[in-house]
Design an enzyme around this catalytic site. Structure first.
Site, short mmCIF file in Angstrom:
data_model
loop_
_atom_site.label_atom_id
_atom_site.label_comp_id
_atom_site.label_asym_id
_atom_site.label_seq_id
_atom_site.Cartn_x
_atom_site.Cartn_y
_atom_site.Cartn_z
N LYS A 1 28.97 2.28 20.41
CA LYS A 1 27.88 3.18 20.78
C LYS A 1 26.57 2.60 20.24
O LYS A 1 26.45 2.33 19.04
CB LYS A 1 28.16 4.54 20.14
CG LYS A 1 27.71 5.73 20.92
CD LYS A 1 28.25 6.97 20.21
CE LYS A 1 27.80 8.23 20.85
NZ LYS A 1 28.11 9.39 20.00
C1 E4P Z 1 27.58 12.41 21.61
O1 E4P Z 1 28.14 11.37 21.73
C2 E4P Z 1 27.04 12.94 20.33
O2 E4P Z 1 27.94 12.62 19.31
C3 E4P Z 1 26.92 14.44 20.33
O3 E4P Z 1 27.27 15.00 21.56
C4 E4P Z 1 25.66 14.94 19.72
O4 E4P Z 1 25.66 16.35 19.78
P1 E4P Z 1 24.68 17.28 18.93
O5 E4P Z 1 23.37 17.33 19.62
O6 E4P Z 1 25.37 18.62 18.93
O7 E4P Z 1 24.60 16.66 17.55
#
Ligand code: E4P
Length: 218
Positions: A83
């Site tokens: 990522k």
């Molecule tokens: C996605 O890959 C992220 O880990 C996640 O969805 C972030 O979500 P949040 O805005 O609730 O922290």
């Protein structure tokens, strides 16, 4: 539509695996910090449990550093998806890692121009954050609609739309209506999707009536 769990808690993942509801996992540095565990331990354990993409996020901010970290993460398992953030360096790192056959999830996407560029860089997944847009009074699902429409115009784009920062079941329903490829959701949202008060009420009354018959299936 595929469902990924947005968690670094291996116990939570185990709970849902046997029901065939989990197609992959996304983690981020915050989720790893919340788990209180070592990143490599968590990702190794997850990739032994889930036979699907497991996103592990780099923490370098320069593209060479991201590529070095990404290669190390990708060595854990063929399921690891690196990522990278949607910055210029992130896009360069994405392009380099993809050319080495490593899956890449481009994260922290907040606009359709960013999504278009991630696809051009060859991303396996683009992660638009709907909840964080909603938080600042911008309709997150409108962004998903735009990205799905743009990607559909170009059959050569293979990047999958991974709806992230999901806060409630309605986000999931709308993502499915728009034809998004994947949603990544906290386990709390998955539990909310399963539950319905009329199911509980109906089951209770069926069982009461059944018990009054004195019969047994076994
Ligand atoms: C996605 O890959 C992220 O880990 C996640 O969805 C972030 O979500 P949040 O805005 O609730 O922290």
């Amino acid at each position: 539509m595929k469902i990924f769990l947005d968690t670094a808690d291996t116990n939570e993942v185990r709970k849902f695996l046997d029901a065939g509801l989990v197609d992959g996992i996304t983690t981020n540095p915050t989720l790893i910090a919340n788990s209180g565990r070592n990143l490599f331990e968590v990702i190794t354990e997850l990739s032994q449990m889930v036979m699907g993409p497991i996103s592990a996020e780099v923490t370098a901010t320069d593209w060479q550093g991201m590529v070095t970290e990404g290669r190390k993460l990708a060595k854990i398992s063929k399921y690891v998806t690196v990522k990278v953030p949607l910055t210029f360096d992130g896009l360069k790192a994405c392009h380099a890692l993809i050319s080495e056959g490593i899956m890449v999830n481009v994260t922290l996407c907040f606009s359709s121009t960013q999504a278009l560029l991630a696809a051009k860089a060859g991303a396996t997944f683009i992660s638009p954050f709907v909840g964080r847009l909603d938080d600042i009074s911008i309709n997150g699902m409108k962004l998903i609609e735009k990205i799905c429409n743009i990607y559909a115009n170009y059959p050569s784009i293979n990047t999958q739309v991974l709806v992230a920062s999901v806060r409630h079941p309605l986000h999931v329903v709308e993502a499915a209506q728009l034809g998004a490829d994947i949603v990544t959701i906290p386990t709390k949202v998955l539990e909310q999707m399963i539950k319905h008060p009329l199911t509980d009420k109906g089951l209770e009354s069926f069982l009461n009536d059944w018990n009054s018959t004195g019969q047994s299936i076994l």
